[in-house]
Scaffold this active site. Structure first.
Site, PDB file in Angstrom:
ATOM      1  CB  VAL A  55      -0.932   0.047   1.232  1.00  0.00           C
ATOM      2  CG1 VAL A  55      -1.986   1.144   1.058  1.00  0.00           C
ATOM      3  CG2 VAL A  55      -1.607  -1.299   1.474  1.00  0.00           C
ATOM      4  CB  CYS A  56       2.373   3.621  -1.863  1.00  0.00           C
ATOM      5  SG  CYS A  56       1.914   3.540  -3.608  1.00  0.00           S
ATOM      6  N   GLY A  57       0.492   5.774  -1.350  1.00  0.00           N
ATOM      7  CA  GLY A  57      -0.532   6.795  -1.556  1.00  0.00           C
ATOM      8  C   GLY A  57      -1.460   6.476  -2.708  1.00  0.00           C
TER       9      GLY A  57
END
Length: 310
Positions: A74-76
């Site tokens: 998960v990232c932005g």
């Protein structure tokens, strides 16, 4: 999902993705088909993706009776972690924004690493995506097949695809350092950014806007903001970004990623000739919040104060 099908899942995130990662990890730990969730924590988006991808690419327990190893990153935006997870062999990472995405990529691509956007995807939606991703077997009926079984010619393709996919990449002589963005940049003609001396850009997609941008060392971007948020990856160079809205600053060099939310006022100083790839969430625009002289004065004052304090 087969009753005896079990999973071991590795998860990691960057700072923008941490809250969603924590929620998904908690959800998966309560899932009846998940034997174990290993939370690898928080790091830069590319390091987080690599930590998970290494485990999926070469699992320590690959016995037929062991749980199937998968990953969640998960990232932005979900894009950065997906890019770097897919650098590892036998890793098939996909950014999924809906359960339909998860069904399609499991059915067609045998996706084994789920990438999520910590900004755009709320926890309940992410849980539904993860459940679907776990429940859908390879070559299952999916939206792409009209929710019907795949025809015989596609089934024959699926018979050989997993083995052929696993064989990519194989070492073929010296490694090639070229990347897709670098190839895109080759031979590119730039246009000056008139309101920011020293800057040039080439728009490669209009809406949502993507562009390749370069600034000469010493250039400054006065404080400004955009209607849409944007994420960027530094290809080469060195720059400092002051997010005046959040009262934060970031030092960026080769390979670093930064997401700036819509409306956040920020100014930038370039310490080396710098090139980066940037993508807005919508059409590109820009609104200046100060003039160039004010920006230079503010930056010089802060850098001077920092130097004097050492």
């Amino acid at each position: 999902m087969a009753a005896d099908r079990r999973f071991k899942i590795f998860a990691a995130a960057d700072g923008f993705g941490q809250p969603l990662k924590d929620a998904v990890v908690a959800h998966l730990r309560a899932h009846p088909a998940v034997a174990e969730v290993v939370d690898l924590g928080v790091d830069k988006y590319y390091a987080a993706a690599a930590a998970v991808a290494r485990q999926v690419s070469s699992p320590s327990d690959s016995s037929p009776d062991g749980p199937e190893v998968r990953g969640v990153v998960v990232c932005g935006t979900g894009a950065g972690v997906c890019i770097f997870a897919n650098k590892y062999p036998r890793v098939y990472a996909t950014h999924c924004a809906s359960p339909a995405d998860a069904v399609n990529t499991r059915s067609i691509n045998a996706c084994n690493v789920l990438a999520l956007s910590g900004i755009a995807t709320p926890p309940d939606a992410a849980a539904a995506i993860a459940d679907t991703w776990l429940a859908t077997p390879f070559r299952a009926p999916c939206p792409a097949s009209g929710d019907a079984p795949w025809p015989e010619d596609i089934q024959r393709f699926f018979d050989t695809a997993p083995e052929e996919m696993a064989a990519i990449p194989e070492p073929q002589g010296p490694p090639d350092s070229a990347c897709a963005i670098c190839c895109l940049r080759s031979g590119m003609e730039f246009e000056p950014v008139g309101i920011m001396p020293g800057g040039e850009m080439r728009i490669v997609r209009e809406s949502p806007t993507s562009a390749y941008v370069r600034f000469k060392a010493g250039s400054v971007e006065p404080a400004h903001h955009h209607t849409f948020g944007h994420d960027l990856v530094v290809i080469k160079g060195k720059k400092k970004v002051w997010n005046l809205t959040k009262k934060e600053r970031y030092d960026l060099v080769d390979g670093d990623f930064l997401f700036t939310p819509a409306g956040d006022v920020h100014r930038v100083k370039y310490f080396e000739d710098t090139e980066f790839f940037i993508r807005w969430d919508g059409h590109w625009d820009i609104f200046l919040d100060e003039d160039l002289d004010t920006a230079h004065s503010a930056i010089d004052a802060e850098l001077g104060a920092a130097s004097n304090s050492k």
